[in-house]
Design a protein around this motif. Structure first.
Motif, PDB file in Angstrom:
ATOM      1  N   LEU A  63       0.817  -1.210   0.000  1.00 31.85           N
ATOM      2  CA  LEU A  63       0.000   0.000   0.000  1.00 31.85           C
ATOM      3  C   LEU A  63       0.855   1.266   0.000  1.00 31.85           C
ATOM      4  CD1 LEU A  63      -2.803  -1.108   2.487  1.00 31.85           C
ATOM      5  CD2 LEU A  63      -2.952  -0.951  -0.017  1.00 31.85           C
ATOM      6  N   LEU A  64       1.909   1.303   0.793  1.00 27.29           N
ATOM      7  CA  LEU A  64       2.763   2.494   0.817  1.00 27.29           C
ATOM      8  C   LEU A  64       3.546   2.656  -0.483  1.00 27.29           C
ATOM      9  CD1 LEU A  64       3.968   2.488   4.523  1.00 27.29           C
ATOM     10  CD2 LEU A  64       2.341   4.054   3.430  1.00 27.29           C
ATOM     11  N   THR A  65       3.887   1.549  -1.098  1.00 28.66           N
ATOM     12  CA  THR A  65       4.540   1.626  -2.411  1.00 28.66           C
ATOM     13  C   THR A  65       3.555   2.170  -3.446  1.00 28.66           C
ATOM     14  OG1 THR A  65       5.993  -0.213  -1.845  1.00 28.66           O
ATOM     15  CG2 THR A  65       5.764   0.298  -4.182  1.00 28.66           C
ATOM     16  N   ALA A  66       2.315   1.734  -3.357  1.00 28.67           N
ATOM     17  CA  ALA A  66       1.279   2.253  -4.262  1.00 28.67           C
ATOM     18  C   ALA A  66       1.099   3.758  -4.058  1.00 28.67           C
ATOM     19  CB  ALA A  66      -0.036   1.514  -4.036  1.00 28.67           C
ATOM     20  N   VAL A  67       1.130   4.208  -2.807  1.00 32.46           N
ATOM     21  CA  VAL A  67       1.023   5.642  -2.513  1.00 32.46           C
ATOM     22  C   VAL A  67       2.204   6.381  -3.135  1.00 32.46           C
ATOM     23  CG1 VAL A  67       1.142   7.389  -0.680  1.00 32.46           C
ATOM     24  CG2 VAL A  67      -0.339   5.395  -0.405  1.00 32.46           C
ATOM     25  N   LYS A  68       3.393   5.839  -2.937  1.00 31.39           N
ATOM     26  CA  LYS A  68       4.609   6.475  -3.453  1.00 31.39           C
ATOM     27  C   LYS A  68       4.511   6.677  -4.966  1.00 31.39           C
ATOM     28  CE  LYS A  68       9.495   5.448  -4.152  1.00 31.39           C
ATOM     29  NZ  LYS A  68      10.541   4.459  -3.921  1.00 31.39           N
ATOM     30  N   TYR A  69       4.152   5.625  -5.689  1.00 25.66           N
ATOM     31  CA  TYR A  69       4.067   5.733  -7.142  1.00 25.66           C
ATOM     32  C   TYR A  69       2.916   6.617  -7.594  1.00 25.66           C
ATOM     33  CZ  TYR A  69       7.815   2.389  -7.578  1.00 25.66           C
ATOM     34  OH  TYR A  69       9.038   1.780  -7.504  1.00 25.66           O
ATOM     35  N   SER A  70       1.803   6.585  -6.877  1.00 26.26           N
ATOM     36  CA  SER A  70       0.677   7.455  -7.219  1.00 26.26           C
ATOM     37  C   SER A  70       1.020   8.923  -7.000  1.00 26.26           C
ATOM     38  CB  SER A  70      -0.556   7.081  -6.396  1.00 26.26           C
ATOM     39  OG  SER A  70      -1.001   5.795  -6.734  1.00 26.26           O
ATOM     40  N   VAL A  71       1.736   9.198  -5.910  1.00 29.90           N
ATOM     41  CA  VAL A  71       2.163  10.572  -5.633  1.00 29.90           C
ATOM     42  C   VAL A  71       3.134  11.037  -6.723  1.00 29.90           C
ATOM     43  CG1 VAL A  71       3.583  11.984  -4.071  1.00 29.90           C
ATOM     44  CG2 VAL A  71       1.734  10.564  -3.149  1.00 29.90           C
ATOM     45  N   MET A  72       4.065  10.193  -7.092  1.00 30.50           N
ATOM     46  CA  MET A  72       5.026  10.558  -8.153  1.00 30.50           C
ATOM     47  C   MET A  72       4.287  10.851  -9.453  1.00 30.50           C
ATOM     48  SD  MET A  72       8.149   7.907  -7.210  1.00 30.50           S
ATOM     49  CE  MET A  72       8.611   7.718  -8.890  1.00 30.50           C
ATOM     50  N   LYS A  73       3.319  10.033  -9.781  1.00 35.13           N
ATOM     51  CA  LYS A  73       2.534  10.230 -11.001  1.00 35.13           C
ATOM     52  C   LYS A  73       1.762  11.549 -10.927  1.00 35.13           C
ATOM     53  CE  LYS A  73      -1.059   8.076 -13.787  1.00 35.13           C
ATOM     54  NZ  LYS A  73      -2.027   6.988 -13.881  1.00 35.13           N
ATOM     55  N   CYS A  74       1.162  11.826  -9.774  1.00 31.20           N
ATOM     56  CA  CYS A  74       0.406  13.060  -9.583  1.00 31.20           C
ATOM     57  C   CYS A  74       1.312  14.286  -9.716  1.00 31.20           C
ATOM     58  CB  CYS A  74      -0.265  13.037  -8.214  1.00 31.20           C
ATOM     59  SG  CYS A  74      -1.245  14.506  -7.853  1.00 31.20           S
ATOM     60  N   LEU A  75       2.470  14.249  -9.065  1.00 31.79           N
ATOM     61  CA  LEU A  75       3.406  15.370  -9.148  1.00 31.79           C
ATOM     62  C   LEU A  75       3.897  15.580 -10.579  1.00 31.79           C
ATOM     63  CD1 LEU A  75       5.472  14.835  -5.871  1.00 31.79           C
ATOM     64  CD2 LEU A  75       3.785  16.632  -6.332  1.00 31.79           C
ATOM     65  N   ASP A  76       4.093  14.481 -11.294  1.00 31.07           N
ATOM     66  CA  ASP A  76       4.502  14.566 -12.688  1.00 31.07           C
ATOM     67  C   ASP A  76       3.410  15.227 -13.534  1.00 31.07           C
ATOM     68  OD1 ASP A  76       6.358  13.990 -14.842  1.00 31.07           O
ATOM     69  OD2 ASP A  76       4.928  12.437 -15.486  1.00 31.07           O
ATOM     70  N   GLU A  77       2.150  14.868 -13.292  1.00 35.16           N
ATOM     71  CA  GLU A  77       1.042  15.472 -14.029  1.00 35.16           C
ATOM     72  C   GLU A  77       0.917  16.961 -13.722  1.00 35.16           C
ATOM     73  OE1 GLU A  77      -2.321  13.091 -12.909  1.00 35.16           O
ATOM     74  OE2 GLU A  77      -1.666  11.387 -14.125  1.00 35.16           O
ATOM     75  N   VAL A  78       1.084  17.325 -12.456  1.00 36.65           N
ATOM     76  CA  VAL A  78       1.029  18.732 -12.066  1.00 36.65           C
ATOM     77  C   VAL A  78       2.159  19.504 -12.746  1.00 36.65           C
ATOM     78  CG1 VAL A  78       1.351  20.330 -10.124  1.00 36.65           C
ATOM     79  CG2 VAL A  78      -0.165  18.355  -9.881  1.00 36.65           C
ATOM     80  N   ALA A  79       3.345  18.936 -12.751  1.00 32.06           N
ATOM     81  CA  ALA A  79       4.492  19.594 -13.394  1.00 32.06           C
ATOM     82  C   ALA A  79       4.247  19.770 -14.891  1.00 32.06           C
ATOM     83  CB  ALA A  79       5.768  18.792 -13.151  1.00 32.06           C
ATOM     84  N   LYS A  80       3.696  18.750 -15.536  1.00 34.54           N
ATOM     85  CA  LYS A  80       3.409  18.850 -16.975  1.00 34.54           C
ATOM     86  C   LYS A  80       2.368  19.929 -17.246  1.00 34.54           C
ATOM     87  CE  LYS A  80       4.655  14.171 -18.336  1.00 34.54           C
ATOM     88  NZ  LYS A  80       4.168  12.852 -18.706  1.00 34.54           N
ATOM     89  N   ARG A  81       1.343  20.007 -16.384  1.00 35.68           N
ATOM     90  CA  ARG A  81       0.311  21.023 -16.544  1.00 35.68           C
ATOM     91  C   ARG A  81       0.912  22.416 -16.405  1.00 35.68           C
ATOM     92  NH1 ARG A  81      -3.175  19.814 -12.350  1.00 35.68           N
ATOM     93  NH2 ARG A  81      -3.144  17.660 -12.957  1.00 35.68           N
ATOM     94  N   GLN A  82       1.763  22.594 -15.392  1.00 44.29           N
ATOM     95  CA  GLN A  82       2.398  23.903 -15.182  1.00 44.29           C
ATOM     96  C   GLN A  82       3.313  24.247 -16.352  1.00 44.29           C
ATOM     97  OE1 GLN A  82       4.196  23.332 -11.341  1.00 44.29           O
ATOM     98  NE2 GLN A  82       2.431  24.144 -10.262  1.00 44.29           N
ATOM     99  N   GLU A  83       4.043  23.262 -16.832  1.00 44.89           N
ATOM    100  CA  GLU A  83       4.929  23.477 -17.974  1.00 44.89           C
ATOM    101  C   GLU A  83       4.119  23.882 -19.198  1.00 44.89           C
ATOM    102  OE1 GLU A  83       7.536  20.495 -20.593  1.00 44.89           O
ATOM    103  OE2 GLU A  83       8.166  20.592 -18.499  1.00 44.89           O
ATOM    104  N   SER A  84       2.994  23.218 -19.403  1.00 46.74           N
ATOM    105  CA  SER A  84       2.133  23.529 -20.532  1.00 46.74           C
ATOM    106  C   SER A  84       1.595  24.953 -20.426  1.00 46.74           C
ATOM    107  CB  SER A  84       0.978  22.530 -20.588  1.00 46.74           C
ATOM    108  OG  SER A  84       0.062  22.880 -21.580  1.00 46.74           O
TER     109      SER A  84
END
Length: 174
Positions: A63-84
């Motif tokens: 579960l904590l590994t799933a959280v870690k990867y989900s958070v990384m994915k979310c931060l990546d999406e936020v960064a892409k949105r800001q970059e866009s």
């Protein structure tokens, strides 16, 4: 771990781990809503795969590994949105930037395309700063007529100046 056998087991798993997962996500994201969404999505996915899921490690680690990867994915999406958004914003200030004089001339030409009565109302409102009631009183018109004339002016200007619309809206098309 054996697959989750029933709803009671799943609810207990949720109760035992939700807070830890939420705090882990919140620590990285600093956004309670996003943290909740991530944890809910993980549990939803877990429930959907409950009959097939066989874990090689302890459930908390999973579960904590799933959280870690989900958070990384979310931060990546936020960064892409800001970059866009930055790319879009920088597009307004690229090599094709118009000088103040060019913008002013385009606005003047566009204003001249407004019918005379609507143009006068527009100039009084946007350039002289008069409100609708002041214009209505000065020109002996109803406030609704003033609103209609302003609306007509704005429609014409938006059409004429659509290539510089973001800049123009910042100036006076609100």
């Amino acid at each position: 771990m054996q697959p989750l056998q029933n709803k009671v087991q799943f609810e207990q798993l949720f109760k035992d781990n939700w807070e830890l997962m939420y705090q882990s996500a919140l620590y990285k994201l600093k956004d309670p809503s996003l943290a909740e969404d991530i944890v809910q999505d993980i549990f939803l996915d877990l429930w959907k795969r409950k009959d097939k899921l066989v874990l090689q490690s302890e459930i908390k680690v999973y579960l904590l590994t799933a959280v870690k990867y989900s958070v990384m994915k979310c931060l990546d999406e936020v960064a892409k949105r800001q970059e866009s958004q930055l790319e879009i914003a920088s597009g307004f200030y690229s090599e094709e930037v118009l000088s103040f004089e060019e913008i002013y001339n385009e606005i003047e030409v566009a204003i001249e395309k407004i019918p005379p009565k609507a143009r006068m109302v527009f100039k009084m409102n946007k350039l002289e700063g008069m409100n609708v009631n002041e214009i209505a009183e000065k020109l002996q018109l109803s406030p609704q007529t003033v609103h209609n004339q302003l609306s007509k002016s704005m429609k014409i200007l938006r059409g004429e100046l659509k290539h510089i619309a973001p800049l123009i809206s910042m100036i006076f098309l609100n």
